[in-house]
Scaffold this motif. Structure first.
Motif, short mmCIF file in Angstrom:
data_model
loop_
_atom_site.label_atom_id
_atom_site.label_comp_id
_atom_site.label_asym_id
_atom_site.label_seq_id
_atom_site.Cartn_x
_atom_site.Cartn_y
_atom_site.Cartn_z
N LEU A 149 0.81 -1.22 0.00
CA LEU A 149 0.00 0.00 0.00
C LEU A 149 0.84 1.27 0.00
CD1 LEU A 149 -2.66 -1.13 2.62
CD2 LEU A 149 -2.83 -1.22 0.13
N LEU A 150 2.14 1.15 0.32
CA LEU A 150 3.02 2.31 0.36
C LEU A 150 3.46 2.69 -1.06
CD1 LEU A 150 5.27 1.28 3.37
CD2 LEU A 150 3.39 2.90 3.38
N PRO A 151 3.66 3.98 -1.32
CA PRO A 151 4.11 4.37 -2.65
C PRO A 151 5.54 3.86 -2.90
CG PRO A 151 4.08 6.26 -1.18
CD PRO A 151 3.46 5.12 -0.44
N ALA A 152 5.89 3.77 -4.17
CA ALA A 152 7.23 3.31 -4.53
C ALA A 152 8.27 4.30 -4.03
CB ALA A 152 7.33 3.15 -6.04
N PRO A 153 9.44 3.82 -3.61
CA PRO A 153 10.50 4.74 -3.19
C PRO A 153 10.89 5.67 -4.35
CG PRO A 153 11.04 2.48 -2.57
CD PRO A 153 9.83 2.42 -3.43
N ALA A 154 11.25 6.90 -4.02
CA ALA A 154 11.58 7.89 -5.05
C ALA A 154 12.75 7.44 -5.91
CB ALA A 154 11.90 9.23 -4.39
N CYS A 155 13.69 6.71 -5.34
CA CYS A 155 14.85 6.28 -6.11
C CYS A 155 14.49 5.23 -7.16
CB CYS A 155 15.95 5.76 -5.19
SG CYS A 155 15.48 4.33 -4.22
N GLU A 156 13.31 4.64 -7.05
CA GLU A 156 12.87 3.63 -8.01
C GLU A 156 11.89 4.17 -9.03
OE1 GLU A 156 11.37 0.29 -5.84
OE2 GLU A 156 13.23 0.02 -4.71
N THR A 157 11.59 5.45 -9.01
CA THR A 157 10.66 6.04 -9.97
C THR A 157 11.43 6.58 -11.17
OG1 THR A 157 10.75 8.21 -8.92
CG2 THR A 157 9.04 6.69 -8.14
N GLU A 158 10.69 6.97 -12.22
CA GLU A 158 11.33 7.51 -13.42
C GLU A 158 12.07 8.81 -13.15
OE1 GLU A 158 8.54 7.90 -16.59
OE2 GLU A 158 7.92 5.80 -16.46
N THR A 159 11.50 9.65 -12.29
CA THR A 159 12.13 10.94 -11.99
C THR A 159 13.36 10.76 -11.10
OG1 THR A 159 10.64 11.25 -10.14
CG2 THR A 159 10.00 12.24 -12.24
#
Length: 107
Positions: free
Chosen positions: A21-31
């Motif tokens: 339920l937690l959002p994906a870590p920022a380091c794993e996103t496209e940005t």
């Protein structure tokens, strides 16, 4: 299985339900973004600890400030000085200060 340090820590079963339920870590996103400094489970455990203690009343604000005499509330403000002037003397001094103040220049 990791050891539980506090009763409010998540169990493995609870974590298995919460983690998706937690959002994906920022380091794993496209940005992109910085890697996480602390494990997510420890952050969730810390939040649950604070909520648990606050709900039980164990995390209330202190009633005395550090170094205060017993029975003195921190909400009472600073202790009066031993040579404190009376309210009348303070009001007179304030009035005298305003009387010496220059008049504001008007445009």
């Amino acid at each position: 299985m990791r050891p539980r340090r506090y009763p409010s820590d998540t169990t493995d079963t609870e974590w298995a339900l919460m983690e998706p339920l937690l959002p994906a870590p920022a380091c794993e996103t496209e940005t992109g973004g910085a890697p996480e400094k602390h494990p997510r489970r420890e952050i969730v455990d810390a939040i649950r600890y604070v909520v648990d203690k606050a709900a039980s009343g164990e995390l209330s604000r202190p009633t005395t400030r550090p170094g205060a005499r017993s029975g003195t509330s921190w909400r009472d403000g600073p202790r009066p000085a031993s040579s404190a002037r009376s309210a009348t003397t303070c009001a007179a001094a304030s009035a005298a200060t305003w009387a010496r103040a220059p008049e504001p220049s008007r445009p």
